[in-house]
Structures are given as C-alpha cells and as structure tokens.
Design a protein around this motif. Structure first.
Motif, PDB file in Angstrom:
ATOM      1  N   HIS A 165       9.324   8.005   1.728  1.00 18.71           N
ATOM      2  CA  HIS A 165       9.675   9.352   1.275  1.00 18.71           C
ATOM      3  C   HIS A 165       8.407  10.193   1.391  1.00 18.71           C
ATOM      4  N   GLY A 166       8.480  11.289   2.124  1.00 16.87           N
ATOM      5  CA  GLY A 166       7.282  12.021   2.504  1.00 16.87           C
ATOM      6  C   GLY A 166       6.476  12.612   1.368  1.00 16.87           C
ATOM      7  N   ASP A 167       7.098  12.819   0.202  1.00 17.31           N
ATOM      8  CA  ASP A 167       6.383  13.434  -0.918  1.00 17.31           C
ATOM      9  C   ASP A 167       5.807  12.410  -1.895  1.00 17.31           C
ATOM     10  N   GLU A 168       5.928  11.115  -1.573  1.00 13.82           N
ATOM     11  CA  GLU A 168       5.444  10.064  -2.480  1.00 13.82           C
ATOM     12  C   GLU A 168       4.018   9.683  -2.092  1.00 13.82           C
ATOM     13  N   ILE A 169       3.087  10.522  -2.518  1.00 13.25           N
ATOM     14  CA  ILE A 169       1.694  10.424  -2.084  1.00 13.25           C
ATOM     15  C   ILE A 169       1.002   9.179  -2.628  1.00 13.25           C
ATOM     16  N   ASN A 170       1.339   8.751  -3.826  1.00 12.16           N
ATOM     17  CA  ASN A 170       0.656   7.606  -4.419  1.00 12.16           C
ATOM     18  C   ASN A 170       0.857   6.336  -3.595  1.00 12.16           C
ATOM     19  N   GLY A 171       2.043   6.186  -2.990  1.00  9.29           N
ATOM     20  CA  GLY A 171       2.272   5.043  -2.118  1.00  9.29           C
ATOM     21  C   GLY A 171       1.392   5.085  -0.885  1.00  9.29           C
TER      22      GLY A 171
END
Length: 323
Positions: free
Chosen positions: A60-66
């Motif tokens: 998912h493009g907005d899941e920066i922590n991953g």
C-alpha cells in the motif's frame, strides 16, 4: 555447502551468480508522460547454499513505516546473507508511494487482486507479474505493513490460526503481539498459502507516518528470522526480548458512541483493565463530554489517532478472553 559456480538465479530476465549482488529494475508500466515506472528489486546472494527469503514493503503506497523497515535492512547490510539469497523490494506500489495513496491508479487495492491476471487492470497485471516472475523464487516471505488511515497498529505479526508452522515462526520473530487472523481472499498472504510459501505479515504504525520504535521492531524481528535460517552475518548482535510474543486469538473494535473530538488517554499496546478510562469524546462547544471505558481486560492493539470521529467509528482494537 557452496553453490556451484554456474548455479545462477534467473529472475526478471537477469542471471545472478552466487556471491554477487544486483539491483534489477522491474519495469511495470509508464506514466502518462511515457516515463517508465520501475521498481528496484535488490538481490544479495551468498556463495554458500541456502534458502531464498523475499522481503517486501509498500504494497500500500501510503504505508511508509513498512518501506522504512526494508530500507533499514538494506542500509544496515542485514540483507547480505551468510548463506542463501535475500531479495528486497522496499516499495511494491510505487504509484501509490509517489502520491501517498493506498491504491494503484486504477483504484484497486493491490493486496486484494492476487494472483492477478495477464490482461486485467493495472494492479491485477502487476500482481500477475509478481506472482509469476518473483514469488516462485521465494522459500519464505516477510511483508511489512502499517495501519490504514489514522489507525495506529501496535507492532504485531498476523498469521493464519490454522497454520501452526507460521505461529512458530511468529514466536521466533517475537513482535510484541501475534494476531491470529484468517487470510483474506486475493491477498498476498492467501496466494502464498495457496502456493505453499511461508509468509509472516508485520503490522505496525499508521499510514503516512514513520515511527522509529515500530521500525526497530520490524528490523530486529527480521534479524531473528534470518538468524533462525542461518543467514544472518555473525557480526550482528540480536536484540534479546525477555517477554514472548503475546498470542491474540480474539479481538474486536470499540466504536464511538458519539460524534465529536477524540481525546486518547492511553498508549497503544497497553494492557488495560475492565472499566479503565481510555478516551473522551467531546463536542466543539464545551457542552458534551463522553468517557470511553474498556469493556473488558485486554491489550490495545490499535488506536485511532484521528482528532475527530463520527458515531460508529472504530477507535480501539482490543483483545478479549483474558482472565
């Protein structure tokens, strides 16, 4: 035992010899401007024979922590294996990453279209290429996610409750919590299960946010898994966590009974008692104040950090069946 010198890894049209490193640009589409959109696939191979582990973030493009977890694994050279092969893809959904959006440009959730189709939507085509050109090389997968929108997940691993082998791997990863949850249809987890590939899904933090503590949990858990497979270089120190992962088999959402401003009073991950004060909901005018209390003893594994909520919105995810 070492690989044979001619034992190449053939992936995405490239041949990678034992003991070498290579970054392959996975060309998936073009922008409206005809600019190529490429996803870097970072491959590190040892000369010594061993398993192949696939590490992914940003489905998912907005899941920066991953994305940050996988970035640190590469930057700290944790991905250089003592034996075997490690494939890292920090950003699977590069379209969403560019626009800070969960979805592909076609409006599809990549994690709901697996195994994809050759001639389907853009997301479906990408899933098809991934499943047919990258996933077959993997013996084990680690996939890093965050909570959606403003919902902050306590760091945890999600596994199918029917898969005892994955539960044991989750105990080795040793995130603070392990949530037993069924695989969703057409998800990355489900296609791995169908193909007999073991996968651990890590959840931690929230979208469009980068949390240092969550990233540390993801990186240290990965090191424990790599050490279990004999792939972690010997100079790395493995963080020792005295407390075992907490297995959560049942949980539910506490929902807002009123609309208004949400004021959270407890941290994520806390073990709360029945009746404990969790939050207040107020109106903007100073005339209404509702106290949210814990309906049972349990761990708070997700906190909605939105400043305002509507009646019925999920505000806390809490475990149940605790003594």
């Amino acid at each position: 035992m070492n690989y044979r010198e001619d034992e190449y890894l053939d992936i995405l049209g490239e041949s990678i010899a034992p003991g070498t490193s290579k970054t392959i640009n996975f060309n998936i589409a073009k922008l409206y401007t005809s600019t190529k959109v490429e996803i870097p696939v970072i491959v590190e191979r040892s000369k010594e024979e061993g398993p192949t582990i696939l590490i992914t973030g940003g489905i998912h493009g907005d899941e920066i922590n991953g994305v940050e977890v996988v970035r640190q694994i590469i930057a700290k050279k944790i991905n250089k294996p003592l034996r075997g092969t490690i494939i890292c893809i920090p950003v699977l959904n590069v379209f969403g990453f560019l626009t800070m959006d969960r979805y592909f440009p076609d409006g599809k959730d990549l994690n709901r279209v697996f195994p994809g189709t050759k001639n389907g939507s853009l997301a479906s085509r990408f899933a098809y290429q991934f499943v047919n050109e990258i996933l077959p090389h993997a013996d084990f997968c680690l996939d890093f996610h965050t909570g959606g929108a403003s919902r902050f997940n306590a760091p945890h691993i999600r596994v199918d409750p029917k898969n005892s082998k994955l539960i044991e791997y989750a105990k080795i990863f040793k995130a603070p919590f392990t949530l037993l949850s069924n695989n969703l249809k057409k998800s990355y987890r489900s296609i791995c299960a169908n193909k007999g590939v073991d996968i651990l899904l890590f959840e931690g933090g929230k979208s469009q946010n980068n949390n240092r503590d969550v990233a540390r949990e993801g990186v240290e858990g990965t090191m424990r898994i790599l050490d279990h497979f004999g792939m972690l270089q010997r100079h790395f120190d493995i963080s020792i966590r005295e407390q075992d992962t907490v297995l959560i088999s049942k949980s539910f959402w506490i929902r807002a009974k009123y609309s208004g401003l949400l004021h959270i009073k407890i941290p994520y991950g806390k073990l709360v008692e029945k009746g404990e004060y969790l939050a207040t909901i107020t109106d903007p005018y100073g005339t209404m104040r509702h106290i949210v209390k814990a309906p049972n003893k349990g761990y708070i594994i997700n906190v909605n950090e939105a400043p305002i909520v509507y009646k019925g919105d999920a505000i806390f995810h809490i475990s149940q069946s605790l003594p």
